[in-house]
Design a protein around this motif. Structure first.
Motif, PDB file in Angstrom:
ATOM      1  N   PHE A  58      65.278  49.433-100.755  1.00 25.69           N
ATOM      2  CA  PHE A  58      65.520  50.127-102.008  1.00 25.69           C
ATOM      3  C   PHE A  58      65.491  49.161-103.184  1.00 25.69           C
ATOM      4  N   LEU A  59      66.060  47.976-103.024  1.00 26.76           N
ATOM      5  CA  LEU A  59      66.026  46.981-104.097  1.00 26.76           C
ATOM      6  C   LEU A  59      64.596  46.518-104.374  1.00 26.76           C
ATOM      7  N   ARG A  60      63.803  46.374-103.320  1.00 27.70           N
ATOM      8  CA  ARG A  60      62.394  46.001-103.511  1.00 27.70           C
ATOM      9  C   ARG A  60      61.662  47.084-104.301  1.00 27.70           C
ATOM     10  N   TYR A  61      61.979  48.329-103.991  1.00 28.75           N
ATOM     11  CA  TYR A  61      61.399  49.462-104.713  1.00 28.75           C
ATOM     12  C   TYR A  61      61.809  49.437-106.185  1.00 28.75           C
ATOM     13  N   LEU A  62      63.087  49.189-106.466  1.00 33.42           N
ATOM     14  CA  LEU A  62      63.564  49.185-107.844  1.00 33.42           C
ATOM     15  C   LEU A  62      62.945  48.048-108.658  1.00 33.42           C
ATOM     16  N   ARG A  63      62.822  46.888-108.059  1.00 35.57           N
ATOM     17  CA  ARG A  63      62.223  45.748-108.785  1.00 35.57           C
ATOM     18  C   ARG A  63      60.754  46.007-109.081  1.00 35.57           C
ATOM     19  N   SER A  64      60.061  46.579-108.119  1.00 33.13           N
ATOM     20  CA  SER A  64      58.663  46.941-108.346  1.00 33.13           C
ATOM     21  C   SER A  64      58.554  48.011-109.421  1.00 33.13           C
ATOM     22  N   TYR A  65      59.475  48.934-109.418  1.00 38.89           N
ATOM     23  CA  TYR A  65      59.510  50.030-110.388  1.00 38.89           C
ATOM     24  C   TYR A  65      59.667  49.473-111.808  1.00 38.89           C
ATOM     25  N   ALA A  66      60.630  48.549-111.981  1.00 34.51           N
ATOM     26  CA  ALA A  66      60.853  47.953-113.298  1.00 34.51           C
ATOM     27  C   ALA A  66      59.619  47.201-113.776  1.00 34.51           C
ATOM     28  N   CYS A  78      65.251  60.429-102.893  1.00 34.50           N
ATOM     29  CA  CYS A  78      65.837  59.279-103.584  1.00 34.50           C
ATOM     30  C   CYS A  78      64.841  58.560-104.490  1.00 34.50           C
ATOM     31  N   GLU A  79      63.657  59.119-104.647  1.00 32.75           N
ATOM     32  CA  GLU A  79      62.639  58.493-105.488  1.00 32.75           C
ATOM     33  C   GLU A  79      62.966  58.695-106.964  1.00 32.75           C
ATOM     34  N   LEU A  80      62.659  57.690-107.756  1.00 37.36           N
ATOM     35  CA  LEU A  80      62.803  57.807-109.202  1.00 37.36           C
ATOM     36  C   LEU A  80      61.531  58.435-109.767  1.00 37.36           C
ATOM     37  N   PRO A  81      61.592  58.967-110.985  1.00 44.11           N
ATOM     38  CA  PRO A  81      60.416  59.629-111.561  1.00 44.11           C
ATOM     39  C   PRO A  81      59.195  58.715-111.612  1.00 44.11           C
ATOM     40  N   HIS A  82      58.034  59.271-111.311  1.00 45.20           N
ATOM     41  CA  HIS A  82      56.715  58.653-111.498  1.00 45.20           C
ATOM     42  C   HIS A  82      56.341  57.619-110.436  1.00 45.20           C
ATOM     43  N   ALA A  83      57.158  57.424-109.393  1.00 45.89           N
ATOM     44  CA  ALA A  83      56.809  56.408-108.389  1.00 45.89           C
ATOM     45  C   ALA A  83      57.351  56.809-107.028  1.00 45.89           C
ATOM     46  N   ARG A  84      56.457  56.935-106.054  1.00 45.63           N
ATOM     47  CA  ARG A  84      56.869  57.243-104.690  1.00 45.63           C
ATOM     48  C   ARG A  84      57.297  55.965-103.982  1.00 45.63           C
ATOM     49  N   PHE A  85      58.060  56.122-102.928  1.00 37.80           N
ATOM     50  CA  PHE A  85      58.341  54.984-102.063  1.00 37.80           C
ATOM     51  C   PHE A  85      57.060  54.614-101.317  1.00 37.80           C
ATOM     52  N   PRO A  86      56.877  53.335-101.007  1.00 41.54           N
ATOM     53  CA  PRO A  86      55.714  52.949-100.207  1.00 41.54           C
ATOM     54  C   PRO A  86      55.680  53.702 -98.887  1.00 41.54           C
ATOM     55  N   ALA A  87      54.496  54.015 -98.418  1.00 39.13           N
ATOM     56  CA  ALA A  87      54.328  54.811 -97.196  1.00 39.13           C
ATOM     57  C   ALA A  87      54.907  54.117 -95.969  1.00 39.13           C
ATOM     58  N   ASP A  88      54.935  52.766 -95.987  1.00 41.10           N
ATOM     59  CA  ASP A  88      55.428  52.052 -94.813  1.00 41.10           C
ATOM     60  C   ASP A  88      56.949  51.926 -94.786  1.00 41.10           C
ATOM     61  N   PHE A  89      57.646  52.414 -95.807  1.00 45.90           N
ATOM     62  CA  PHE A  89      59.101  52.397 -95.781  1.00 45.90           C
ATOM     63  C   PHE A  89      59.600  53.397 -94.737  1.00 45.90           C
ATOM     64  N   PRO A  90      60.715  53.089 -94.069  1.00 49.94           N
ATOM     65  CA  PRO A  90      61.269  54.054 -93.107  1.00 49.94           C
ATOM     66  C   PRO A  90      61.779  55.307 -93.813  1.00 49.94           C
ATOM     67  N   ALA A  91      62.058  56.346 -93.047  1.00 49.35           N
ATOM     68  CA  ALA A  91      62.537  57.603 -93.629  1.00 49.35           C
ATOM     69  C   ALA A  91      63.831  57.392 -94.397  1.00 49.35           C
ATOM     70  N   TYR A  92      64.687  56.500 -93.887  1.00 50.39           N
ATOM     71  CA  TYR A  92      65.942  56.167 -94.555  1.00 50.39           C
ATOM     72  C   TYR A  92      65.904  54.673 -94.907  1.00 50.39           C
ATOM     73  N   PRO A  93      65.409  54.333 -96.097  1.00 47.86           N
ATOM     74  CA  PRO A  93      65.238  52.916 -96.443  1.00 47.86           C
ATOM     75  C   PRO A  93      66.557  52.141 -96.441  1.00 47.86           C
ATOM     76  N   SER A  94      66.466  50.871 -96.070  1.00 46.08           N
ATOM     77  CA  SER A  94      67.625  49.983 -96.138  1.00 46.08           C
ATOM     78  C   SER A  94      67.895  49.620 -97.590  1.00 46.08           C
ATOM     79  N   LYS A  95      69.014  49.001 -97.837  1.00 42.91           N
ATOM     80  CA  LYS A  95      69.318  48.597 -99.209  1.00 42.91           C
ATOM     81  C   LYS A  95      68.304  47.561 -99.704  1.00 42.91           C
ATOM     82  N   HIS A  96      67.806  46.726 -98.803  1.00 38.89           N
ATOM     83  CA  HIS A  96      66.810  45.723 -99.197  1.00 38.89           C
ATOM     84  C   HIS A  96      65.478  46.405 -99.547  1.00 38.89           C
TER      85      HIS A  96
END
Length: 430
Positions: free
Chosen positions: A97-105, A77-95
């Motif tokens: 994922f939103l934190r990931y998207l905001r950081s990505y932008a 579920c990762e977008l190009p050029h950015a991994r999920f943080p290592a401390d995220f669970p295997a199946y991230p919650s919607k919160h």
């Protein structure tokens, strides 16, 4: 703004001005639009992102239930050029994922122009430009109209832009609560109530689970067959196993047979509990229709125990809080939730071209267009500088792949165009 052209927002009196954008116009600031913009940023190509809501990823922010988690492992579920943080669970919650998207932008300097609802996009053959009209809203009201022009248009509004609620006879007579799953947050307020969930996809199943855990009595209306698979097999994600088998070039029918064999061993016969399986396998159906199998996160055990009850397709609402099913039985409910999904809204604003239909009336890519593209460039490239990202039916993984391809193609064309037309220009003619 890195990678972003500033638009000339104005009053209605100024709405005849056209902003000639350097780089593409991207419609939509969900995961697909962000992935395209981030990749363009890495290619040093400017862009303008138009988003109708007041923030990124409107679907995830405002139209999802509280307990939602990604149904696939984060690596898929990762977008190009950015991994999920290592401390995220295997199946991230919607919160998560939103934190990931905001950081990505923020990381890639993607600053969309919010409150811009695109109402029309057409290709001007004489000028070889896409002309896009957007209504600017402020405080919930239309405040101005803006016009943009660019050689390239990226459609990134996705397959889930508008809710789908089927027409059911007699709905006006139903005195209970009726809502779409986009308005559902938690089963807490339905405690002690009988709730009918219409739809047996991943969302419908998980909402039934949530309702049950919150003290409600859920019933799930099933219209057609559905494949239920365990989310994990042999300690690995079912999706990951399927992808590995396909990489070994095993026939899709064989992979489906193996998945269903293990599912039968783990889950038992789902048909005995009202969930008959379709004749085609789960991956084959996904390829043909885009419909995903259900990956069980706990609802199946409650179906087997009878805590979640399976009922047939709804035939009509009847007076009071009654519902009649296609088998003639009637039952009373306090609330009905339509977990009936979403559709694209592209046909409402993207004007079709003379050289062929791009999208069908229900918002899907036209079959002729899909067949033509599948032989050469997947689902992402349309005619005359049009790009469609996030319409492959392959979720976030497919959207990321589309974004990489679209951005690379635009970047190649941008170099030549930029040399001939350096700098933004404002024109007062429509």
């Amino acid at each position: 703004m890195q990678g972003q052209e500033e638009a000339a927002a104005g009053s209605p009196a100024e709405s005849c001005q056209i902003v000639h954008v350097r780089g593409p116009i991207i419609v939509g600031a969900g995961p697909s639009g962000l992935a395209v913009a981030a990749t363009l940023s890495r290619h040093a190509v400017p862009f303008t992102v138009l988003e109708r809501s007041d923030g990124i990823a409107d679907l995830w922010t405002n139209r999802t239930y509280d307990r939602l988690r990604l149904h696939l492992p984060k690596v898929f579920c990762e977008l190009p050029h950015a991994r999920f943080p290592a401390d995220f669970p295997a199946y991230p919650s919607k919160h998560d994922f939103l934190r990931y998207l905001r950081s990505y932008a923020a990381r890639f300097g993607v600053a969309p122009l919010f409150g811009r609802t695109v109402t029309r996009a057409r290709f001007d053959a004489a000028a070889a430009l896409w002309r896009v009209t957007a209504v600017v809203s402020a405080g919930g009201r239309a405040a101005a109209t803006e016009h943009y022009a660019s050689p390239w248009l990226v459609v990134a509004t996705g397959e889930n832009a508008e809710v789908v609620v089927p027409r059911v006879k007699g709905r006006e007579r139903f005195t209970g609560e009726v809502l779409h799953s986009s308005a559902y947050r938690s089963g807490e307020r339905f405690k002690g109530k009988r709730v009918l969930v219409v739809g047996c996809g991943n969302s419908g199943m998980e909402m039934c689970l949530d309702l049950c855990e919150r003290g409600a009595t859920p019933f799930m209306s099933v219209r057609s067959g559905v494949h239920v698979l365990p989310r994990e097999m042999f300690g690995r994600s079912t999706f990951g196993i399927a992808m590995s088998l396909l990489k070994w070039r095993l026939p899709i029918k064989l992979v489906d047979w193996l998945l269903l064999l293990v599912a039968r061993l783990v889950l038992g016969d789902t048909a005995k509990h009202g969930l008959r399986r379709p004749k085609l396998g789960p991956l084959e159906i996904k390829n043909i229709t885009g419909k995903s199998p259900v990956l069980d996160v706990g609802a199946w055990s409650l179906i087997k125990s009878g805590n979640i009850k399976i009922v047939p397709e709804v035939e009509s609402f009847i007076s009071g809080n009654g519902v009649r099913f296609v088998d003639g039985n009637e039952m009373a409910f306090d609330a009905v939730i339509f977990a009936t999904g979403y559709r694209s809204n592209v046909p409402s604003w993207l004007k079709q071209q003379d050289d062929g239909e791009l999208f069908t009336e229900d918002g899907n890519k036209a079959k002729a267009q899909q067949q033509q593209q599948q032989t050469s460039n997947g689902h992402w490239l349309g005619p005359k500088g049009l790009y469609c990202v996030g319409f492959s039916g392959r979720g976030l993984l497919g959207a990321g792949a589309d974004a990489l391809s679209a951005a690379a193609d635009i970047a190649g064309r941008w170099q030549e165009w930029a040399a001939a037309a350096p700098g933004p220009k404002i024109s007062s003619s429509v």
